[in-house]
Design an enzyme around this catalytic site. Structure first.
Site, PDB file in Angstrom:
ATOM      1  N   LYS A  61       5.642  -4.108 -97.829  1.00 20.46           N
ATOM      2  CA  LYS A  61       5.988  -5.164 -97.601  1.00 20.46           C
ATOM      3  C   LYS A  61       6.661  -5.924 -98.864  1.00 20.46           C
ATOM      4  CE  LYS A  61       2.082  -6.755 -94.512  1.00 20.46           C
ATOM      5  NZ  LYS A  61       1.051  -7.802 -94.729  1.00 20.46           N
ATOM      6  N   TYR A 115       9.242 -12.459 -95.330  1.00 20.16           N
ATOM      7  CA  TYR A 115       8.434 -10.947 -95.407  1.00 20.16           C
ATOM      8  C   TYR A 115       9.484  -9.879 -94.964  1.00 20.16           C
ATOM      9  CZ  TYR A 115       3.983 -13.449 -94.350  1.00 20.16           C
ATOM     10  OH  TYR A 115       2.887 -14.423 -94.531  1.00 20.16           O
ATOM     11  N   ASP A 153      -8.519 -14.547 -87.627  1.00 16.43           N
ATOM     12  CA  ASP A 153      -8.997 -14.249 -89.003  1.00 16.43           C
ATOM     13  C   ASP A 153     -10.458 -14.566 -89.530  1.00 16.43           C
ATOM     14  OD1 ASP A 153      -6.508 -13.020 -89.407  1.00 16.43           O
ATOM     15  OD2 ASP A 153      -5.754 -14.836 -90.624  1.00 16.43           O
ATOM     16  N   HIS A 188      -4.363  -8.902 -94.013  1.00 18.08           N
ATOM     17  CA  HIS A 188      -3.735  -7.943 -92.933  1.00 18.08           C
ATOM     18  C   HIS A 188      -3.131  -6.719 -93.486  1.00 18.08           C
ATOM     19  CE1 HIS A 188      -3.082 -12.084 -90.912  1.00 18.08           C
ATOM     20  NE2 HIS A 188      -4.261 -11.515 -90.515  1.00 18.08           N
TER      21      HIS A 188
END
Length: 189
Positions: free
Chosen positions: A75, A135, A171, A65
């Site tokens: 991130k 995250y 996905d 992603h």
């Protein structure tokens, strides 16, 4: 200042492994996860969103992603329980390491984190049941700006350590790249 985070460069420009210095005593341990001051040497990241994922089964894959501008994000990813094979792919247009992959094992024991700059796709495979990731994101998630690469794309040639047993329908349905894919545009931080 006594540094609590060791910041280690990788062969992909802007991608770093962060190893916290642990303080251990009879009670257990203490380590820093985030420090704006210490991270200034690599970024002026400001955390806007923190997410927590739980993957119940060993072999689960989530990814690959990313977000397009204007919501491209930095991130920081940390495994807080269990173990993952973490994968990052450079998809920055005109990058000298375009479509190069970096992988690392993140575990609750090694406490390593990965700092992922804008323009990278990210995913992982769980190596233990009941694995949890934390995250830290520099921007909020905007569904209309989300992008993804297919985790089984032969052009990416990701060597997942285990057979993939859990992959979301979404996905699984991401299209494979073709030779026309030139990467994504990224605005500077």
């Amino acid at each position: 200042m006594d540094k609590k985070l060791n910041i280690i460069s990788t062969y992909l420009d802007g991608l770093f492994v962060i190893e916290p210095n642990k303080f251990i005593d009879d009670r257990g341990s203490f380590s820093r996860v985030y420090c704006e001051e210490e991270l200034k040497e690599i970024s002026n990241i400001s955390i806007k969103q923190i997410n927590h994922s739980i993957s119940r089964s060993k072999g689960t894959v989530r990814g690959m992603h990313f977000q397009y501008e204007p919501n491209a994000e930095v991130k920081m990813v940390k495994c807080v329980k269990g173990k993952v094979f973490d994968v990052v792919i450079d998809i920055r247009k005109d990058s000298p390491t375009f479509l190069k992959t970096f992988s690392i094992e993140l575990t609750d024991e090694n406490q390593k984190m990965i700092y992922i700059p804008k323009g990278f796709a990210h995913g992982f495979q769980t190596l233990e049941d009941n694995t949890e990731l934390l995250y830290l994101h520099s921007t909020i998630y905007i569904p209309s700006n989300e992008g993804a690469l297919n985790v089984t794309d032969p052009l990416l040639n990701i060597k997942w350590p285990l057979d993939i047993i859990n992959l979301s329908k979404r996905d699984n349905e991401h299209r494979f790249l073709d030779n026309d894919f030139k990467g994504i545009e990224i605005n500077e931080l």
